[in-house]
Design a protein around this motif. Structure first.
Motif, PDB file in Angstrom:
ATOM      1  N   LEU A 168       0.835  -1.201   0.000  1.00  0.00           N
ATOM      2  CA  LEU A 168       0.000   0.000   0.000  1.00  0.00           C
ATOM      3  C   LEU A 168       0.871   1.254   0.000  1.00  0.00           C
ATOM      4  N   GLN A 169       1.511   1.521  -1.133  1.00  0.00           N
ATOM      5  CA  GLN A 169       2.420   2.650  -1.256  1.00  0.00           C
ATOM      6  C   GLN A 169       1.935   3.604  -2.344  1.00  0.00           C
ATOM      7  N   PRO A 170       2.033   4.917  -2.096  1.00  0.00           N
ATOM      8  CA  PRO A 170       1.827   5.876  -3.184  1.00  0.00           C
ATOM      9  C   PRO A 170       3.029   5.830  -4.121  1.00  0.00           C
ATOM     10  N   PRO A 171       2.966   6.502  -5.258  1.00  0.00           N
ATOM     11  CA  PRO A 171       4.079   6.416  -6.219  1.00  0.00           C
ATOM     12  C   PRO A 171       5.441   6.734  -5.612  1.00  0.00           C
ATOM     13  N   LEU A 172       5.496   7.672  -4.668  1.00  0.00           N
ATOM     14  CA  LEU A 172       6.770   8.035  -4.069  1.00  0.00           C
ATOM     15  C   LEU A 172       7.399   6.873  -3.304  1.00  0.00           C
ATOM     16  N   GLY A 173       6.580   5.890  -2.889  1.00  0.00           N
ATOM     17  CA  GLY A 173       7.093   4.747  -2.151  1.00  0.00           C
ATOM     18  C   GLY A 173       7.504   3.590  -3.032  1.00  0.00           C
ATOM     19  N   LEU A 174       7.349   3.735  -4.347  1.00  0.00           N
ATOM     20  CA  LEU A 174       7.692   2.665  -5.278  1.00  0.00           C
ATOM     21  C   LEU A 174       9.094   2.869  -5.838  1.00  0.00           C
ATOM     22  N   ALA A 175       9.563   1.890  -6.606  1.00  0.00           N
ATOM     23  CA  ALA A 175      10.887   1.987  -7.212  1.00  0.00           C
ATOM     24  C   ALA A 175      10.937   3.168  -8.174  1.00  0.00           C
ATOM     25  N   GLY A 176      12.075   3.837  -8.219  1.00  0.00           N
ATOM     26  CA  GLY A 176      12.230   4.975  -9.116  1.00  0.00           C
ATOM     27  C   GLY A 176      13.674   5.400  -9.198  1.00  0.00           C
ATOM     28  N   ASP A 177      13.907   6.462  -9.987  1.00  0.00           N
ATOM     29  CA  ASP A 177      15.274   6.924 -10.227  1.00  0.00           C
ATOM     30  C   ASP A 177      15.824   7.791  -9.106  1.00  0.00           C
ATOM     31  N   VAL A 178      14.982   8.119  -8.116  1.00  0.00           N
ATOM     32  CA  VAL A 178      15.435   9.034  -7.069  1.00  0.00           C
ATOM     33  C   VAL A 178      16.197   8.324  -5.959  1.00  0.00           C
ATOM     34  N   SER A 179      16.215   7.001  -5.981  1.00  0.00           N
ATOM     35  CA  SER A 179      16.948   6.243  -4.966  1.00  0.00           C
ATOM     36  C   SER A 179      17.506   4.976  -5.583  1.00  0.00           C
ATOM     37  N   ASN A 180      18.647   4.544  -5.074  1.00  0.00           N
ATOM     38  CA  ASN A 180      19.222   3.279  -5.542  1.00  0.00           C
ATOM     39  C   ASN A 180      18.579   2.071  -4.886  1.00  0.00           C
ATOM     40  N   LEU A 181      17.727   2.288  -3.880  1.00  0.00           N
ATOM     41  CA  LEU A 181      17.073   1.181  -3.188  1.00  0.00           C
ATOM     42  C   LEU A 181      15.744   0.862  -3.866  1.00  0.00           C
ATOM     43  N   ASP A 182      15.587  -0.369  -4.261  1.00  0.00           N
ATOM     44  CA  ASP A 182      14.367  -0.813  -4.938  1.00  0.00           C
ATOM     45  C   ASP A 182      13.536  -1.631  -3.952  1.00  0.00           C
ATOM     46  N   PRO A 183      12.388  -1.110  -3.524  1.00  0.00           N
ATOM     47  CA  PRO A 183      11.574  -1.844  -2.545  1.00  0.00           C
ATOM     48  C   PRO A 183      10.630  -2.870  -3.161  1.00  0.00           C
ATOM     49  N   THR A 184      10.697  -3.088  -4.465  1.00  0.00           N
ATOM     50  CA  THR A 184       9.784  -4.025  -5.118  1.00  0.00           C
ATOM     51  C   THR A 184       9.935  -5.419  -4.502  1.00  0.00           C
ATOM     52  N   PRO A 185       8.842  -6.024  -4.045  1.00  0.00           N
ATOM     53  CA  PRO A 185       8.962  -7.346  -3.400  1.00  0.00           C
ATOM     54  C   PRO A 185       9.315  -8.434  -4.406  1.00  0.00           C
ATOM     55  N   LEU A 186       9.862  -9.503  -3.898  1.00  0.00           N
ATOM     56  CA  LEU A 186      10.132 -10.665  -4.745  1.00  0.00           C
ATOM     57  C   LEU A 186       8.829 -11.343  -5.138  1.00  0.00           C
ATOM     58  N   TYR A 187       7.926 -11.472  -4.168  1.00  0.00           N
ATOM     59  CA  TYR A 187       6.598 -12.022  -4.425  1.00  0.00           C
ATOM     60  C   TYR A 187       5.579 -11.046  -3.843  1.00  0.00           C
ATOM     61  N   PRO A 188       4.663 -10.539  -4.656  1.00  0.00           N
ATOM     62  CA  PRO A 188       3.770  -9.470  -4.194  1.00  0.00           C
ATOM     63  C   PRO A 188       2.570  -9.990  -3.410  1.00  0.00           C
ATOM     64  N   PHE A 189       1.931  -9.081  -2.702  1.00  0.00           N
ATOM     65  CA  PHE A 189       0.667  -9.379  -2.034  1.00  0.00           C
ATOM     66  C   PHE A 189      -0.300 -10.010  -3.030  1.00  0.00           C
ATOM     67  N   GLY A 190      -0.962 -11.090  -2.584  1.00  0.00           N
ATOM     68  CA  GLY A 190      -1.944 -11.764  -3.432  1.00  0.00           C
ATOM     69  C   GLY A 190      -1.386 -12.839  -4.331  1.00  0.00           C
ATOM     70  N   HIS A 191      -0.054 -13.008  -4.354  1.00  0.00           N
ATOM     71  CA  HIS A 191       0.583 -13.971  -5.260  1.00  0.00           C
ATOM     72  C   HIS A 191       0.429 -15.404  -4.754  1.00  0.00           C
ATOM     73  N   GLY A 192       0.299 -16.329  -5.685  1.00  0.00           N
ATOM     74  CA  GLY A 192       0.269 -17.750  -5.369  1.00  0.00           C
ATOM     75  C   GLY A 192       0.072 -18.566  -6.631  1.00  0.00           C
ATOM     76  N   ARG A 193       0.684 -19.738  -6.678  1.00  0.00           N
ATOM     77  CA  ARG A 193       0.601 -20.579  -7.873  1.00  0.00           C
ATOM     78  C   ARG A 193      -0.189 -21.852  -7.585  1.00  0.00           C
ATOM     79  N   SER A 194      -0.428 -22.621  -8.657  1.00  0.00           N
ATOM     80  CA  SER A 194      -1.260 -23.819  -8.576  1.00  0.00           C
ATOM     81  C   SER A 194      -0.641 -24.915  -9.421  1.00  0.00           C
ATOM     82  N   TYR A 195      -1.143 -26.139  -9.248  1.00  0.00           N
ATOM     83  CA  TYR A 195      -0.728 -27.254 -10.098  1.00  0.00           C
ATOM     84  C   TYR A 195      -1.627 -27.404 -11.322  1.00  0.00           C
ATOM     85  N   THR A 196      -2.644 -26.594 -11.410  1.00  0.00           N
ATOM     86  CA  THR A 196      -3.478 -26.598 -12.602  1.00  0.00           C
ATOM     87  C   THR A 196      -3.392 -25.220 -13.236  1.00  0.00           C
TER      88      THR A 196
END
Length: 768
Positions: free
Chosen positions: A601-629
Motif C-alpha cells: 500500500l504505497q503511493p508512487p513516491l514509495g515505489l521503485a524509481g530513479d530518485v533512490s538506488n534502493l528498490d523496494p519491489t517485493p520478490l513475491y507481491p501481495f496476493g501472489h500464489g501458484r497452482s498445479y493446474t
C-alpha cells in the motif's frame, strides 16, 4: 431479590439494569469493572511481563462479597484437563454468586486467537494463514467451532480477533494478524467475529487502534501513523467487524499515537467508537494497560489517576486482574477526585452485556451441559481444510513439485521434525507449556517429516537437522550436505519458532531488526543449493522473510504460516500433489532483508524509481500464489462508463480451469486512482473471490463496485468520494493486473458518513 424487576427476563434489558444499579453500592458497582486472574504467578515469572508489578494484593473471599466483573483465563494459565477445568470454573462461579448480595456471576474470558488457548484444545492455523486462504466463509466456520468449544467449557468472552494491519513485517506479532491489507483483514476478521458471536461468545476486537504501526517494529512502541493512515488503513477493519460481524467488545491498544495513549483517548474510545460508529458493547483494557498509563506512558501520577483517565476515555473493564479499578478508584471517588457517574456509566455497560449473556437470570447455572471434547474429529477436519487452503506455492519454475512418489528425498532443516514448528505463539503448547516441560502436548501434532513419510510411503526419506532455528552452531551442516548429495531432491524445512517476549523468533515481543532467516538458516540453505541437487524450500514462519538471495537457485518455494496441528499433513499433501495449492500471500515477500517497513500500500513516491538506488519491489507481491493446474480468465466485461459519485458499476469475467485437476483460483479486484487531492496507494484491494473449479469447469465472477469503495480521507479529515478517473483492475496479485475497467466519476465531491458501504459484493454464476 428473586422478585425484583432486574431478575425478570420479560423486562427490557435496559430497565432491568437500571433497577439493579439503583440497588447497588459503590463497591458493588466497581466490582463489576475489574477481572481477577486466579492462579497467575505474582513472582515475576508469569505468562506476561511485569505481571507481579502490575497486580494488587487481594483477599479472594472478601473480594467476591461485592461481586466480580471477570474471571481471567481459567484454562489458559496452566495445564488443566478441560473437564476438570470446567468443573473448577463452575465452582468458582458458584462461590461468586453465593458470596454477593445479587448472585451475579463473572464473565469468564479466554484467549482464542488460533483456537481456544487451553490444554487439549485444537490448535488451528494462525490468522496470517486465514488471510492466505482468502476464504471468509471458512473462517466464519472456524469462529463457530471455537465459540462452541468456549461455551462448552463455561467461557463467555473470547479475546480475538486481532484486526491490526501489518505495517512492518519485522514486528513480532505479524503471525497474529490477517495481513497487510485493510480490506482483507476486515472481511476475514468480520467473518471470524460472526462465527464466534453466533455461538453466543462475545468477540473482542484488538488492538484498538494503531498497535501494528509501532515505530521500529518494536512491540508496544509509540505509533507514528498520520491522520490519513490511521483513518484509511488502521480503522476500517474494526469498523467492518463491528458493523458486519456484530462484535460486542473492543480491547484498547497499549500504544500511544502522536503522544496520546489509546487507553486514555476519549476521541478514540468514546467519540469515534460509540458516538460515530454507534458501538454499545464493552471496552476492555489490554492486560495491565490501565496501569501502564502510570508506569510506561507517564500520563498519570498514580493508579487512581490512571483509573480516572481510562474510565473517562471509555474503558469499562480493567484486565487481567485487580490494580487500578479497585481500592485506588474507590478512594478517589469518595474523595471527589473521580465522578461517580463514570463508575455508573461503565457498570451499566458491563451489566447490560451480562444481561445479554443470561447472567442476570434466576435460572442461570455454571454447570457444563455435556461432555467436553476440545479437539474433536470435526475440529481436526476443519483445521486440515484451513491448513490446506492456506499453503502458498510461491514458485515452481521447472515443475519440481509434486515430488515423485518413489524419489530419494533428503529432508533437512530445524523445523522438519519439531511439532512446535506448526504453532503460533498463542497456541497453548507455545504459550503455556514451555513453562511446563514435563506435561505432554495434549494434542497430536504430526511433524512435516513424519507426515511426508506417511504421504510418500515408497519414497526413500532421510533426515538431517542441519542447524537449530536460532543458534549460530553450524556443526550439523556437513551431515545435511551429505544427505542432500545422496538424494534426488532436498526438501529444506526452515522458519520460525514461536514464543513470547524474546523466547522465540516470532510472536509477541519477538521483534527483529531485519528480515533475514533466523540464526544460520540462510547459510544452511546456501550450502544445500551449492550441492547442485534440486532444493525445495518449505517455510514454516510467522512472518515473511527476504528470499531474493536465492532467486533462481531453488527448485520450488512453499510458504506456510504456522498452519496448526494439521499443518504437517497439509504441507506434505502439497509436496506430494494430493493437495493442489491455492493459498495467496496476505503479506508481500521482500527481495532484500533491509529497507523496511514496506507493504504494497504505497503511493508512487514509495515505489521503485530513479530518485533512490534502493528498490523496494517485493520478490513475491501481495496476493501472489501458484497452482498445479491452469486457469484462464476470459470474456471480460468492462466498458468505459461515466457514473455519478454516488453510483455503482459491475465488472465481470469468466474463470476456466484448463488443467487436468481440480483447483481454486482467487480473482482480486484492485482500485487505482490516477489523480486525487492527497497521495493514494498505487493500487489497493477492494474485492476478491475464491473460485473452486473441476477440470474444464468455468464460472463467472461479478464484482459490484460502489463508489463508496473509492473514498479516502481528504486534507480536512472528511471521508470523501471525488469526481475524476478511476481504474478497476482484475488481477492475480497486486502486481499482476490482467483486465482493467476505466471509469469516470462525475458530479460533486461527496462526503460519507458511518453508514458508508464497506465491501464489494460478488456473485458467482455457472457457465455452460
Amino acid at each position: 431479590m428473586t422478585t425484583a424487576p432486574w431478575r425478570d427476563p420479560a423486562q427490557p434489558a435496559a430497565a432491568r439494569v437500571d433497577d439493579l444499579l439503583s440497588r447497588m453500592t459503590l463497591e458493588e458497582k466497581t466490582a463489576q469493572l475489574y477481572g481477577v486472574w486466579v492462579g497467575a504467578a505474582t513472582d515475576g515469572d508469569g505468562v506476561a511481563p511485569l505481571q507481579s508489578e502490575m497486580t494488587a494484593a487481594y483477599d479472594w473471599d472478601e473480594l467476591i462479597t461485592h461481586g466480580l466483573g471477570q474471571l481471567t483465563r481459567s484454562f489458559g494459565t496452566a495445564p488443566v484437563d478441560p473437564a476438570l477445568g470446567a468443573q473448577a470454573l463452575a465452582r468458582a462461579q458458584r462461590r461468586i454468586t453465593e458470596a454477593g448480595r445479587f448472585g451475579i456471576p463473572a464473565v469468564a474470558h479466554e484467549e482464542c486467537l488460533a483456537g481456544f488457548t487451553a490444554w487439549g484444545a485444537t490448535a488451528y492455523p494462525v490468522p496470517l494463514a486465514w488471510g492466505a486462504g482468502f476464504d471468509p466463509e471458512l473462517v466464519e466456520e472456524l469462529g463457530r467451532h471455537i465459540g462452541r468449544d468456549l461455551r462448552s467449557a463455561g467461557v463467555h468472552q473470547g479475546l480475538a480477533p486481532v484486526l491490526d494491519v501489518v505495517r512492518d513485517p519485522r514486528w513480532g506479532r505479524v503471525e497474529e494478524t490477517i495481513g497487510e491489507d485493510p480490506y482483507l483483514v476486515g472481511t476475514v476478521g468480520a467473518a471470524y467475529v460472526r462465527g464466534l458471536e453466533s455461538a453466543g461468545v462475545v468477540a473482542t476486537l484488538k488492538h484498538f487502534a494503531g498497535y501494528a504501526s509501532s515505530a521500529g517494529a518494536r512491540n508496544l512502541a509509540p505509533v507514528r501513523a498520520g491522520v490519513r493512515e490511521f483513518a484509511d488503513v488502521t480503522l476500517p477493519p474494526f469498523e467492518m467487524a463491528l458493523r458486519e460481524g456484530g462484535a460486542r467488545s473492543v480491547m484498547a491498544a497499549y500504544t500511544d499515537t502522536d503522544g496520546v495513549p489509546a487507553s486514555a483517548d476519549p476521541l478514540l474510545l468514546t467519540e469515534l467508537l460509540r458516538e460515530s460508529w454507534g458501538f454499545t458493547g464493552t471496552v476492555v483494557a489490554d492486560y495491565f494497560g490501565i496501569g501502564f498509563l502510570e508506569t510506561l506512558h507517564r500520563v498519570a501520577g498514580s493508579p487512581a489517576e490512571a483509573a480516572h483517565a481510562a474510565l473517562a476515555a471509555g474503558i469499562d473493564v480493567e484486565l487481567p486482574t485487580l490494580k487500578c479499578y479497585g481500592k485506588p478508584l474507590l478512594e478517589a471517588v469518595r474523595a471527589g477526585e473521580v465522578p461517580q457517574s463514570l463508575i455508573d456509566r461503565a457498570a451499566r455497560r458491563v451489566l447490560l452485556q451480562k444481561c445479554e449473556l443470561g447472567l442476570l437470570d434466576e435460572g442461570w447455572t455454571p454447570e457444563p451441559t455435556g461432555p467436553i471434547d476440545l479437539d474433536s474429529t470435526a475440529n481436526r477436519a476443519l483445521a486440515r481444510r484451513l491448513a490446506e487452503q492456506s499453503v502458498v506455492l510461491l514458485d515452481n519454475p521447472d515443475g519440481a513439485l509434486p515430488l515423485a512418489p518413489d524419489a530419494r528425498i533428503a529432508v533437512v532443516g530445524p523445523r522438519a521434525a519439531d511439532a512446535l514448528a506448526m504453532l503460533g505463539c498463542y497456541s497453548f503448547p507455545s504459550h503455556v507449556l514451555t513453562r511446563h516441560p514435563d506435561v505432554p502436548m495434549g494434542i497430536d501434532i504430526p511433524t512435516l517429516l513424519d507426515a511426508l513419510r506417511d504421504e510418500l510411503p515408497d519414497a526413500k526419506v532421510s533426515f538431517a537437522e542441519g542447524c537449530d532455528t536460532s543458534d549460530p552452531d553450524t556443526s550439523g551442516f556437513d551431515e545435511a550436505v551429505a544427505r542432500t548429495a545422496e538424494a534426488d531432491v532436498c526438501v529444506a524445512v526452515l522458519g520460525d519458532r514461536a514464543g513470547l517476549f524474546g523466547r522465540g523468533t516470532s510472536g509477541e515481543g519477538c521483534d527483529v531488526t531485519d528480515l533475514r532467516l533466523p540464526g544460520v538458516q540462510a547459510e544452511l540453505l546456501d550450502a544445500l543449493t551449492a550441492t547442485g541437487v534440486p532444493v525445495v524450500l518449505v517455510l514454516l514462519t510467522g512472518r515473511p522473510y527476504a528470499l531474493g538471495r536465492w532467486d533462481g537457485r531453488l527448485a520450488a518455494v512453499v510458504q506456510a504460516f504456522f498452519p496448526g496441528e494439521e499443518g504437517g499433513p497439509a504441507v506434505a499433501g502439497v509436496l506430494s500433489g494430493r493437495v493442489n495449492p491455492s493459498g495467496r500471500l496476505p503479506v508481500s515477500v521482500p527481495r532484500v532483508p533491509g529497507g523496511q517497513p514496506w507493504t504494497y500500500l504505497q503511493p508512487p513516491l514509495g515505489l521503485a524509481g530513479d530518485v533512490s538506488n534502493l528498490d523496494p519491489t517485493p520478490l513475491y507481491p501481495f496476493g501472489h500464489g501458484r497452482s498445479y493446474t491452469a486457469f484462464v480468465w476470459e470474456d471480460f466485461a468492462g466498458t468505459e462508463p461515466e457514473i455519478g459519485t454516488d453510483g455503482s458499476y459491475d465488472v465481470s469475467l469468466t474463470v476456466r480451469n484448463t488443467g487436468d485437476r481440480e483447483g481454486a483460483d482467487v480473482v482480486q479486484l484492485y482500485l487505482h486512482d490516477p489523480v486525487a487531492t492527497v497521495t493514494r496507494p498505487d493500487v489497493r484491494l477492494i474485492g476478491y473471490q475464491r473460485v473452486r473449479l473441476a477440470p474444464g469447469e468455468a464460472r463467472r465472477v461479478t464484482f459490484r463496485f460502489h463508489t463508496d469503495l473509492s473514498a479516502f480521507t481528504d486534507r480536512s479529515g472528511r471521508r470523501v468520494v471525488e469526481p475524476g478517473a478511476l481504474e478497476l483492475r482484475l488481477a492475480a496479485s497486486a502486481a499482476e493486473a490482467r483486465h482493467t475497467a476505466r471509469l469516470t466519476l462525475t458530479g460533486p465531491v461527496r462526503e460519507l458518513g458511518p453508514d458508508r458501504r464497506l465491501r464489494c459484493e460478488t456473485e458467482l454464476s455457472p457457465v455452460s
